[in-house]
Scaffold this motif. Structure first.
Motif, PDB file in Angstrom:
ATOM      1  N   LEU A  45      -8.138   5.226  -6.266  1.00  9.99           N
ATOM      2  CA  LEU A  45      -6.697   5.124  -5.533  1.00  9.99           C
ATOM      3  C   LEU A  45      -7.240   5.174  -3.857  1.00  9.99           C
ATOM      4  O   LEU A  45      -6.192   4.460  -3.279  1.00  9.99           O
ATOM      5  CB  LEU A  45      -6.146   6.569  -5.456  1.00  9.99           C
ATOM      6  N   HIS A  46      -8.376   5.284  -3.678  1.00  9.41           N
ATOM      7  CA  HIS A  46      -8.887   5.273  -2.093  1.00  9.41           C
ATOM      8  C   HIS A  46      -8.951   3.657  -2.022  1.00  9.41           C
ATOM      9  O   HIS A  46      -8.583   3.092  -0.826  1.00  9.41           O
ATOM     10  CB  HIS A  46      -9.930   6.130  -1.848  1.00  9.41           C
ATOM     11  N   VAL A  47      -9.319   2.947  -3.116  1.00 11.49           N
ATOM     12  CA  VAL A  47      -9.555   1.745  -2.842  1.00 11.49           C
ATOM     13  C   VAL A  47      -7.933   0.843  -2.955  1.00 11.49           C
ATOM     14  O   VAL A  47      -7.710  -0.026  -2.214  1.00 11.49           O
ATOM     15  CB  VAL A  47     -10.303   0.730  -3.888  1.00 11.49           C
ATOM     16  N   ILE A  48      -7.115   1.258  -3.856  1.00  8.54           N
ATOM     17  CA  ILE A  48      -5.840   0.657  -3.747  1.00  8.54           C
ATOM     18  C   ILE A  48      -5.062   0.921  -2.838  1.00  8.54           C
ATOM     19  O   ILE A  48      -4.243   0.141  -2.128  1.00  8.54           O
ATOM     20  CB  ILE A  48      -5.124   1.275  -5.057  1.00  8.54           C
ATOM     21  N   GLN A  49      -5.079   2.168  -2.077  1.00  9.83           N
ATOM     22  CA  GLN A  49      -4.187   2.589  -1.031  1.00  9.83           C
ATOM     23  C   GLN A  49      -5.137   3.128  -0.010  1.00  9.83           C
ATOM     24  O   GLN A  49      -5.244   4.293   0.051  1.00  9.83           O
ATOM     25  CB  GLN A  49      -3.121   3.461  -1.525  1.00  9.83           C
ATOM     26  N   PRO A  50      -6.000   2.278   0.650  1.00  8.97           N
ATOM     27  CA  PRO A  50      -6.986   2.835   1.640  1.00  8.97           C
ATOM     28  C   PRO A  50      -6.406   3.531   2.940  1.00  8.97           C
ATOM     29  O   PRO A  50      -6.700   4.057   3.701  1.00  8.97           O
ATOM     30  CB  PRO A  50      -7.763   1.500   2.031  1.00  8.97           C
ATOM     31  N   ALA A  51      -4.837   3.148   3.199  1.00 12.90           N
ATOM     32  CA  ALA A  51      -4.137   3.837   4.222  1.00 12.90           C
ATOM     33  C   ALA A  51      -3.130   4.361   3.815  1.00 12.90           C
ATOM     34  O   ALA A  51      -1.744   4.258   4.366  1.00 12.90           O
ATOM     35  CB  ALA A  51      -3.908   2.705   5.460  1.00 12.90           C
ATOM     36  N   TYR A  52      -2.976   5.314   2.794  1.00 21.60           N
ATOM     37  CA  TYR A  52      -2.018   5.810   2.217  1.00 21.60           C
ATOM     38  C   TYR A  52      -1.069   6.577   3.033  1.00 21.60           C
ATOM     39  O   TYR A  52       0.305   6.645   2.604  1.00 21.60           O
ATOM     40  CB  TYR A  52      -2.434   6.476   0.847  1.00 21.60           C
ATOM     41  N   THR A  53      -1.429   7.188   3.876  1.00 23.03           N
ATOM     42  CA  THR A  53      -0.796   7.926   4.774  1.00 23.03           C
ATOM     43  C   THR A  53       0.197   7.208   5.662  1.00 23.03           C
ATOM     44  O   THR A  53       1.226   7.819   6.328  1.00 23.03           O
ATOM     45  CB  THR A  53      -1.434   8.852   5.832  1.00 23.03           C
ATOM     46  N   ASN A  54      -0.056   5.891   5.957  1.00 26.08           N
ATOM     47  CA  ASN A  54       0.700   5.046   6.735  1.00 26.08           C
ATOM     48  C   ASN A  54       0.888   3.807   6.376  1.00 26.08           C
ATOM     49  O   ASN A  54       1.182   2.537   6.890  1.00 26.08           O
ATOM     50  CB  ASN A  54       0.042   4.822   8.307  1.00 26.08           C
ATOM     51  N   THR A  55       1.299   3.658   4.957  1.00 27.31           N
ATOM     52  CA  THR A  55       1.348   2.411   4.236  1.00 27.31           C
ATOM     53  C   THR A  55       2.642   1.477   4.796  1.00 27.31           C
ATOM     54  O   THR A  55       2.763   0.384   4.687  1.00 27.31           O
ATOM     55  CB  THR A  55       1.453   2.322   2.717  1.00 27.31           C
ATOM     56  N   GLN A  56       3.688   2.335   5.200  1.00 28.76           N
ATOM     57  CA  GLN A  56       4.861   1.685   5.742  1.00 28.76           C
ATOM     58  C   GLN A  56       4.692   1.204   7.234  1.00 28.76           C
ATOM     59  O   GLN A  56       5.737   0.213   7.503  1.00 28.76           O
ATOM     60  CB  GLN A  56       6.045   2.667   5.736  1.00 28.76           C
ATOM     61  N   ARG A  57       3.455   1.287   7.701  1.00 32.75           N
ATOM     62  CA  ARG A  57       3.722   0.858   9.284  1.00 32.75           C
ATOM     63  C   ARG A  57       2.498  -0.151   9.409  1.00 32.75           C
ATOM     64  O   ARG A  57       2.112  -0.549  10.323  1.00 32.75           O
ATOM     65  CB  ARG A  57       3.171   2.094   9.917  1.00 32.75           C
ATOM     66  N   ILE A  58       1.874  -0.747   8.200  1.00 32.64           N
ATOM     67  CA  ILE A  58       1.103  -1.756   8.377  1.00 32.64           C
ATOM     68  C   ILE A  58       1.402  -2.847   7.575  1.00 32.64           C
ATOM     69  O   ILE A  58       2.060  -3.064   6.534  1.00 32.64           O
ATOM     70  CB  ILE A  58      -0.688  -1.331   8.097  1.00 32.64           C
ATOM     71  N   THR A  59       1.100  -4.275   7.998  1.00 33.61           N
ATOM     72  CA  THR A  59       1.452  -5.273   7.225  1.00 33.61           C
ATOM     73  C   THR A  59       0.765  -5.523   5.761  1.00 33.61           C
ATOM     74  O   THR A  59      -0.371  -4.992   5.620  1.00 33.61           O
ATOM     75  CB  THR A  59       0.920  -6.658   8.021  1.00 33.61           C
ATOM     76  N   SER A  60       1.020  -6.353   5.155  1.00 33.97           N
ATOM     77  CA  SER A  60       0.350  -6.521   3.646  1.00 33.97           C
ATOM     78  C   SER A  60      -0.994  -7.043   3.841  1.00 33.97           C
ATOM     79  O   SER A  60      -1.829  -6.672   3.306  1.00 33.97           O
ATOM     80  CB  SER A  60       1.262  -7.248   2.770  1.00 33.97           C
ATOM     81  N   ASP A  61      -0.993  -7.881   4.874  1.00 35.12           N
ATOM     82  CA  ASP A  61      -2.390  -8.570   5.451  1.00 35.12           C
ATOM     83  C   ASP A  61      -3.326  -7.294   5.799  1.00 35.12           C
ATOM     84  O   ASP A  61      -4.481  -7.712   5.037  1.00 35.12           O
ATOM     85  CB  ASP A  61      -2.039  -9.658   6.539  1.00 35.12           C
ATOM     86  N   LYS A  62      -2.888  -6.573   6.574  1.00 34.99           N
ATOM     87  CA  LYS A  62      -3.938  -5.484   7.095  1.00 34.99           C
ATOM     88  C   LYS A  62      -4.266  -4.629   5.687  1.00 34.99           C
ATOM     89  O   LYS A  62      -5.296  -4.201   5.474  1.00 34.99           O
ATOM     90  CB  LYS A  62      -3.300  -4.707   7.951  1.00 34.99           C
ATOM     91  N   ARG A  63      -3.420  -4.255   4.942  1.00 39.17           N
ATOM     92  CA  ARG A  63      -3.581  -3.682   3.918  1.00 39.17           C
ATOM     93  C   ARG A  63      -4.563  -4.208   2.660  1.00 39.17           C
ATOM     94  O   ARG A  63      -5.409  -3.534   2.283  1.00 39.17           O
ATOM     95  CB  ARG A  63      -2.295  -3.384   3.018  1.00 39.17           C
ATOM     96  N   PHE A  64      -4.347  -5.395   2.643  1.00 37.44           N
ATOM     97  CA  PHE A  64      -5.081  -6.197   1.448  1.00 37.44           C
ATOM     98  C   PHE A  64      -6.735  -6.142   2.213  1.00 37.44           C
ATOM     99  O   PHE A  64      -7.642  -5.808   1.251  1.00 37.44           O
ATOM    100  CB  PHE A  64      -4.754  -7.811   1.257  1.00 37.44           C
ATOM    101  N   LYS A  65      -6.985  -6.452   3.407  1.00 33.28           N
ATOM    102  CA  LYS A  65      -8.338  -6.418   3.999  1.00 33.28           C
ATOM    103  C   LYS A  65      -8.800  -4.975   3.941  1.00 33.28           C
ATOM    104  O   LYS A  65      -9.846  -4.943   3.578  1.00 33.28           O
ATOM    105  CB  LYS A  65      -8.157  -6.675   5.494  1.00 33.28           C
ATOM    106  N   GLY A  66      -7.816  -4.025   4.020  1.00 31.53           N
ATOM    107  CA  GLY A  66      -8.424  -2.539   3.892  1.00 31.53           C
ATOM    108  C   GLY A  66      -8.759  -2.349   2.514  1.00 31.53           C
ATOM    109  O   GLY A  66      -9.788  -1.452   2.332  1.00 31.53           O
ATOM    110  N   VAL A  67      -8.141  -2.754   1.470  1.00 32.81           N
ATOM    111  CA  VAL A  67      -8.489  -2.592   0.126  1.00 32.81           C
ATOM    112  C   VAL A  67      -9.858  -3.331  -0.290  1.00 32.81           C
ATOM    113  O   VAL A  67     -10.870  -2.799  -0.785  1.00 32.81           O
ATOM    114  CB  VAL A  67      -7.424  -3.353  -0.721  1.00 32.81           C
ATOM    115  N   SER A  68     -10.083  -4.577   0.417  1.00 33.45           N
ATOM    116  CA  SER A  68     -11.419  -5.275   0.349  1.00 33.45           C
ATOM    117  C   SER A  68     -12.529  -4.420   0.916  1.00 33.45           C
ATOM    118  O   SER A  68     -13.477  -4.444   0.254  1.00 33.45           O
ATOM    119  CB  SER A  68     -11.267  -6.653   0.900  1.00 33.45           C
ATOM    120  N   HIS A  69     -12.324  -4.070   1.876  1.00 34.72           N
ATOM    121  CA  HIS A  69     -13.349  -3.199   2.773  1.00 34.72           C
ATOM    122  C   HIS A  69     -13.668  -1.853   2.031  1.00 34.72           C
ATOM    123  O   HIS A  69     -15.039  -1.370   1.737  1.00 34.72           O
ATOM    124  CB  HIS A  69     -12.834  -3.035   4.156  1.00 34.72           C
TER     125      HIS A  69
END
Length: 410
Positions: A45-69
């Protein structure tokens, strides 16, 4: 003929598999997510949602990069390890009531495009494009498409023999399932499976239409790169007799301006209505529907079931219980046109107890609920063979794969 391939999977270190693998993100309640993400550092789950506490405040592009990292962090820390050779896998899920066993393999984009792999559900373009972007930016997929094949004595025998070998994983989960995974890695075993599936004329997608459509879109976008992994997508192949198909029941927020008496009178045009009072009644056969309204259950038997001939192509779709309910009740009486997007309707998987529908209506959030009889695999195949599409939310199909158990890298 169906083409499958072995692949070099990425998978959890054996001592951490029970901690890493998880259910799909949407299956968890908010409280469960908080607990898992705060107290289990190995959860995928840490990979799937690396910024789970603020998923509504980041773009899809940033979230996908966070998943990759985060995914690469898991690999660097040897939480996830990559196979050195290509192989298939045999996977078994045991729950209280069911055992599901199948082969994990790469399936062909070309087969998908040529209708060797057949579909029965429509897709939403924005969801296909979003997941395509996810695959492109993260470079991996851990959610295989669930695909059925016609029962095969040869494959059944192969599976029974292979299950006698020592598995690489054997673990239980908090929802009381037992998971077992075996490698299929010898040249002889791999060639046997390749031969068996080459004899199968068609495969059928049971669950994962958006994932397979996204894989095709990614292939068309990036095929000039020459990356051979784009030619396939990870699938969980299971005999058609081994899938469990549940219905999706419907709950509607209001009666579209009708009184209870007016509504029941309108229903009587198409249904024989039998009051069941407080009996927790649900359909026993096709063409029966259950209804819960104003504190009482009703049995609805479709009057015109004998008008259909299942071997007539034009009647295949009309013959579906979900379509009958839409054509006779949801659309003309309740005024629901768009089953995907109308906020007045919601869907409850048939796996959930009928009491969940009763509670939603008793609490006042919805006014009426409908229970359906589940479709079977033959209905699904008949639709797919005739290039027809089921109404949205017609089936809820098991098994469900665990995220992070096996990863297909692109």
């Amino acid at each position: 003929m169906a083409k499958i391939i072995p692949f070099k999977a990425v998978r959890p270190a054996p001592d951490k598999v029970g901690l890493v693998s998880c259910r799909m993100y949407d299956d968890y309640s908010p409280a469960e997510l908080v607990a898992l993400l705060e107290f289990n550092p190995y959860s995928f789950l840490h990979v799937i949602q690396p910024a789970y506490t603020n998923t509504q405040r980041i773009t899809s592009d940033k979230r996908f990069k966070g998943v990759s990292h985060k995914y690469n962090d898991f690999k660097k820390e040897n939480i996830l390890i990559k196979e050195q050779t290509e192989m298939f896998y045999l996977y078994e899920i045991q729950s209280k009531h069911n055992t599901f066993t199948g082969i994990i393999a790469g399936t062909s984009i070309e087969d998908y495009q040529n209708n060797v792999i057949k579909k029965h559900e429509d897709t939403l373009q924005f969801r296909v494009e979003l997941f395509k972007d996810y695959l492109h930016q993260t470079g991996f997929n851990t959610e295989p498409v669930l695909i059925t094949y016609p029962d095969s004595t040869e494959i059944n025998t192969f599976i029974a023999i292979h299950k006698k070998n020592r598995p690489i994983y054997e673990f239980s989960t908090t929802n009381k399932e037992k998971h077992t995974l075996w490698k299929i890695e010898t040249e002889t075993e791999i060639n046997l499976l390749l031969d068996y599936f080459e004899k199968i004329p068609n495969l059928y997608i049971a669950d994962g239409h958006h994932r397979s459509a996204s894989a095709e879109m990614l292939y068309e976008q990036d095929k000039a790169s020459g990356n051979p992994n784009l030619n396939y997508f990870m699938s969980f192949l299971i005999a058609e007799s081994n899938v469990k198909i549940y219905e999706f029941n419907r709950v509607v927020r209001d009666l579209n301006g009708h009184t209870k008496e007016e509504f029941i009178k309108l229903l009587a045009d198409n249904f024989i209505i039998k009051p069941k009072e407080l009996e927790l009644w649900q359909p026993k056969v096709k063409y029966e529907f259950g209804m819960y309204l104003d504190g009482e259950f009703y049995a609805l038997e479709y009057k015109y079931k004998d008008n259909f001939s299942s071997d007539e192509t034009e009647n295949i779709l009309k013959n579906l219980d979900a379509q009958i309910l839409y054509d006779t009740v949801l659309n003309p009486i309740l005024g629901i046109g768009d089953l995907r997007n109308d906020e007045r309707i919601d869907y409850i998987p048939g796996k959930q107890a009928i009491l969940s529908i009763k509670e939603l209506i008793d609490e006042g959030e919805f006014e009426v609920g409908f229970m359906l009889y589940p479709s079977d695999i033959n209905e699904i195949k008949l639709l797919a063979d005739n290039n027809l599409i089921m109404p949205p939310k017609s089936t809820y199909i098991e098994p469900k794969f665990r995220s992070g158990l096996l990863v297909y890298e692109l």
